[in-house]
Design a protein around this motif. Structure first.
Motif, short mmCIF file in Angstrom:
data_model
loop_
_atom_site.label_atom_id
_atom_site.label_comp_id
_atom_site.label_asym_id
_atom_site.label_seq_id
_atom_site.Cartn_x
_atom_site.Cartn_y
_atom_site.Cartn_z
N VAL A 32 -7.69 -16.19 -6.14
CA VAL A 32 -7.80 -15.72 -4.76
C VAL A 32 -6.48 -15.82 -3.99
N GLY A 33 -5.42 -16.35 -4.61
CA GLY A 33 -4.14 -16.44 -3.93
C GLY A 33 -3.16 -17.29 -4.70
N SER A 34 -2.13 -17.74 -3.97
CA SER A 34 -1.09 -18.56 -4.59
C SER A 34 -0.53 -19.53 -3.56
N THR A 35 0.14 -20.53 -4.07
CA THR A 35 0.88 -21.47 -3.24
C THR A 35 1.98 -22.05 -4.11
N SER A 36 2.90 -22.77 -3.50
CA SER A 36 4.01 -23.35 -4.26
C SER A 36 4.50 -24.63 -3.63
N THR A 82 6.57 -11.34 6.37
CA THR A 82 7.60 -10.30 6.37
C THR A 82 7.58 -9.47 5.09
N THR A 83 6.98 -9.99 4.03
CA THR A 83 6.95 -9.28 2.76
C THR A 83 5.55 -9.27 2.18
N ASN A 84 5.10 -8.11 1.75
CA ASN A 84 3.82 -7.97 1.06
C ASN A 84 4.11 -7.99 -0.43
N TYR A 85 3.89 -9.13 -1.09
CA TYR A 85 4.18 -9.28 -2.51
C TYR A 85 3.18 -8.54 -3.40
N CYS A 86 2.15 -7.97 -2.79
CA CYS A 86 1.14 -7.26 -3.57
C CYS A 86 1.02 -5.81 -3.13
N GLN A 87 2.09 -5.27 -2.57
CA GLN A 87 2.08 -3.88 -2.12
C GLN A 87 1.88 -2.92 -3.28
N THR A 88 2.54 -3.21 -4.40
CA THR A 88 2.36 -2.44 -5.63
C THR A 88 2.30 -3.43 -6.79
N LEU A 89 1.78 -2.98 -7.91
CA LEU A 89 1.74 -3.84 -9.09
C LEU A 89 3.14 -4.23 -9.53
N ASP A 90 4.11 -3.32 -9.42
CA ASP A 90 5.48 -3.61 -9.81
C ASP A 90 6.10 -4.69 -8.91
N ILE A 91 5.84 -4.63 -7.61
CA ILE A 91 6.35 -5.66 -6.69
C ILE A 91 5.73 -7.01 -7.03
N THR A 92 4.43 -7.01 -7.32
CA THR A 92 3.76 -8.26 -7.70
C THR A 92 4.38 -8.82 -8.98
N LYS A 93 4.64 -7.96 -9.95
CA LYS A 93 5.26 -8.39 -11.21
C LYS A 93 6.63 -9.00 -10.96
N GLN A 94 7.45 -8.35 -10.17
CA GLN A 94 8.79 -8.88 -9.86
C GLN A 94 8.70 -10.22 -9.15
N TRP A 95 7.76 -10.35 -8.21
CA TRP A 95 7.59 -11.59 -7.46
C TRP A 95 7.16 -12.73 -8.37
N VAL A 96 6.15 -12.48 -9.23
CA VAL A 96 5.67 -13.51 -10.15
C VAL A 96 6.78 -13.92 -11.11
N GLU A 97 7.50 -12.95 -11.65
CA GLU A 97 8.62 -13.28 -12.55
C GLU A 97 9.67 -14.11 -11.85
N LYS A 122 -4.71 -7.33 -2.31
CA LYS A 122 -4.89 -5.96 -1.81
C LYS A 122 -5.31 -5.90 -0.34
N ASP A 123 -5.93 -6.95 0.18
CA ASP A 123 -6.37 -6.97 1.57
C ASP A 123 -5.15 -7.07 2.49
N LEU A 124 -4.89 -6.04 3.25
CA LEU A 124 -3.70 -6.00 4.12
C LEU A 124 -3.70 -7.08 5.19
N ALA A 125 -4.87 -7.59 5.56
CA ALA A 125 -4.94 -8.64 6.57
C ALA A 125 -4.20 -9.91 6.12
N ILE A 126 -4.13 -10.12 4.82
CA ILE A 126 -3.41 -11.28 4.28
C ILE A 126 -1.95 -11.26 4.71
N TRP A 127 -1.38 -10.07 4.79
CA TRP A 127 0.05 -9.91 5.01
C TRP A 127 0.42 -9.68 6.48
N GLN A 128 -0.54 -9.77 7.37
CA GLN A 128 -0.32 -9.47 8.78
C GLN A 128 0.80 -10.30 9.40
N TRP A 129 0.94 -11.56 9.04
CA TRP A 129 1.91 -12.44 9.68
C TRP A 129 3.08 -12.79 8.75
#
Length: 102
Positions: A81-85, A41-56, A32-39
Motif C-alpha cells: 500500500v506504500g513505502s517509507t524509508s 513535489t514528485t509523483n514517483y508513480c506517474q508512470t511505470l518507468d518513473i516508478t522503476k527508476q525511483w525503486v532502483e 495510482k491515486d493522485l490524492a497521494i501526491w497532492q502535497w
C-alpha cells in the motif's frame, strides 16, 4: 552497517519489508491515486518507468548505506500500500530521518 535483508518490521496488521525490484509493479499500482501526491513535489508513480527508476535509486542508496527503503504491506489484504524509508542515518549524532513520499 545496515542489513537490509534481515530488517522486517511488523505487527498483526502491517509489515515493513525491504524494498526490492520485484515490488515495482505493486508500488506503481498502489501509487495510482493522485490524492497521494497532492502535497509532494514528485509523483514517483506517474508512470511505470518513473516508478522503476525511483525503486532502483532507493535500492542503490540502500547498497551505499544512505537509505533503508521499505514497502508497506497491509497484512489484512496481503497487499503493498506504500513505502517509507530511513534516511540521513547518522550514528555519530544518533539521528535518523523517517519517511519518503508515499
Amino acid at each position: 552497517m545496515m542489513t537490509q535483508e534481515l530488517m522486517i518490521l511488523e505487527d498483526e496488521y502491517v509489515a515493513l519489508k525491504p524494498m526490492h525490484a520485484s515490488h515495482i509493479k505493486n508500488l506503481y499500482r498502489a501509487g495510482k491515486d493522485l490524492a497521494i501526491w497532492q502535497w509532494t513535489t514528485t509523483n514517483y508513480c506517474q508512470t511505470l518507468d518513473i516508478t522503476k527508476q525511483w525503486v532502483e535509486s532507493c535500492i542503490e542508496n540502500a547498497r551505499l548505506n544512505l537509505q533503508q527503503p521499505f514497502v508497506i504491506v497491509d497484512k489484512t489484504q496481503n497487499e503493498i500500500v506504500g513505502s517509507t524509508s530511513y534516511l540521513n542515518i547518522s550514528v555519530k549524532h544518533k539521528s535518523i530521518e523517517i519517511g519518503l513520499p508515499f
